[in-house]
Design an enzyme around this catalytic site. Structure first.
Site, PDB file in Angstrom:
ATOM      1  N   ARG A 243       2.717   5.225   1.318  1.00 49.16           N
ATOM      2  CA  ARG A 243       3.154   5.944   2.510  1.00 49.16           C
ATOM      3  C   ARG A 243       4.498   6.616   2.230  1.00 49.16           C
ATOM      4  O   ARG A 243       5.409   6.014   1.662  1.00 49.16           O
ATOM      5  CB  ARG A 243       3.270   4.998   3.712  1.00 49.16           C
TER       6      ARG A 243
ATOM      7  N   GLU B 129      11.642  25.052   7.810  1.00 51.44           N
ATOM      8  CA  GLU B 129      12.063  23.694   8.122  1.00 51.44           C
ATOM      9  C   GLU B 129      12.140  22.806   6.888  1.00 51.44           C
ATOM     10  O   GLU B 129      12.311  21.606   7.002  1.00 51.44           O
ATOM     11  CB  GLU B 129      11.089  23.064   9.130  1.00 51.44           C
TER      12      GLU B 129
ATOM     13  N   HIS C 259      -1.290  14.015  -0.543  1.00 48.66           N
ATOM     14  CA  HIS C 259      -1.902  12.837   0.069  1.00 48.66           C
ATOM     15  C   HIS C 259      -3.410  12.797  -0.206  1.00 48.66           C
ATOM     16  O   HIS C 259      -4.237  12.677   0.705  1.00 48.66           O
ATOM     17  CB  HIS C 259      -1.634  12.813   1.577  1.00 48.66           C
TER      18      HIS C 259
END
Length: 314
Positions: free
Chosen positions: A227, A268, A287
């Site tokens: 994660r 961003e 991922h």
């Protein structure tokens, strides 16, 4: 029993449920608010990561008996509320553990042999042999944090190499023939490679930070197929710059959205992530460690079998 599918999955999942007597409905596009208006009509829910199954959602799910999450983690489900309401929650780490183990090994070997850097150089006309001299895994110590399904799968892949595999896990007696369990301090003393195989919990968010990294006695390589929020990217960049971390293979990123489907708009991009993008000793993937043709089938099959075994509709 009526089951609502919020994300697309391999057809074997719906087929097996239908054969067992379940009724399948599908909604891959409606908003959370619209789904909450109808979720009370369903006994079961199948999700991946599109929507958070939080307290408000679960309060509306007055008839829900189970949730099947087609993946390894359950952090997008409020498990405390689900337990209070008697809702069984199932995940499927058995379905993609082999894929994750292979991906972690691929990242490690690529970093050791500079494959991503060397490929770019050759394509641009450079032939740098000495600069791309690699390392061998034989004789190295690979430390795993987390020794559940994913950690065990990676250790099994490593068993074909003449390397030392150790692990730290909060559960006692987690080690096996492929991996010796040690304390965290021992792992930090011995590891040449650190690979993360932990779920996202309060204990693991921000776990790999400046203090944690400095506790390692040797410079090391980092692999993260678990994660993204487990690693503080700013501290990782600092360690890569100082060469305390020699290279990083990151399939997951701190900045991922909860749905895992995207990062952020270009305007961003955080400063730390922009720095990672410029580093030759950093390997990135979106991922997809557990995202293979084979795992798509296996994840769906595992979830279907768990639901049928506990909630057979016939």
């Amino acid at each position: 029993m009526k089951v609502l599918h919020l994300d697309s999955n391999h057809v074997i999942l719906a087929q097996k449920l239908e054969q067992a007597g379940f009724e399948n409905d599908y909604d891959y596009t409606s908003s959370k608010e619209d789904i909450m208006k109808v979720i009370g009509n369903y006994d079961g829910l199948i999700v991946r990561s599109r929507l958070p199954i939080d307290n408000a959602f679960l309060q509306a799910a007055t008839s829900l008996k189970f949730i099947g999450r087609v993946g390894a983690g359950l952090e997008n489900i409020d498990l405390n509320v689900a337990q209070q309401q008697g809702i069984s929650c199932y995940n499927a780490p058995e379905g993609n553990r082999n894929a994750v183990g292979e991906h972690a090994l691929a990242m490690l070997l690529s970093l050791f042999n500079h494959l991503n850097k060397a490929d770019r150089e050759v394509r641009s006309g450079m032939w740098r042999r000495e600069e791309n001299r690699g390392l061998e895994l034989d004789g190295k110590t690979v430390g795993l944090i987390g020794y559940g399904n994913m950690g065990k799968a990676f250790a099994k892949k490593l068993s074909g190499f003449d390397c030392n595999v150790i692990c730290y896990d909060i559960e006692q007696h987690a080690g096996d023939k492929n991996c010796k369990q040690v304390s965290l301090q021992e792992l930090q003393q011995q590891a040449d490679v650190l690979s993360l195989h932990t779920p996202q919990t309060e204990l693991t968010i921000g776990m790999v930070n400046k203090t944690f990294i400095e506790a390692f006695s040797k410079p090391f390589y980092l692999i993260n197929t678990a994660r993204g929020k487990s690693v503080v990217t700013e501290d990782l960049v600092a360690a890569l710059t100082s060469k305390k971390i020699l290279g990083a293979g990151l399939d997951v990123l701190e900045y991922e959205k909860g749905s895992f489907e995207s990062l952020f708009r270009n305007s961003e991009i955080p400063t730390a992530f922009a720095a990672l993008l410029e580093m030759d000793n950093v390997l990135l993937s979106p991922h997809v460690a557990g995202w293979t043709v084979e795992s798509k089938y296996l994840l769906a099959e595992v979830i279907a079998n768990k639901i049928i075994n506990h909630h057979r509709a016939l």
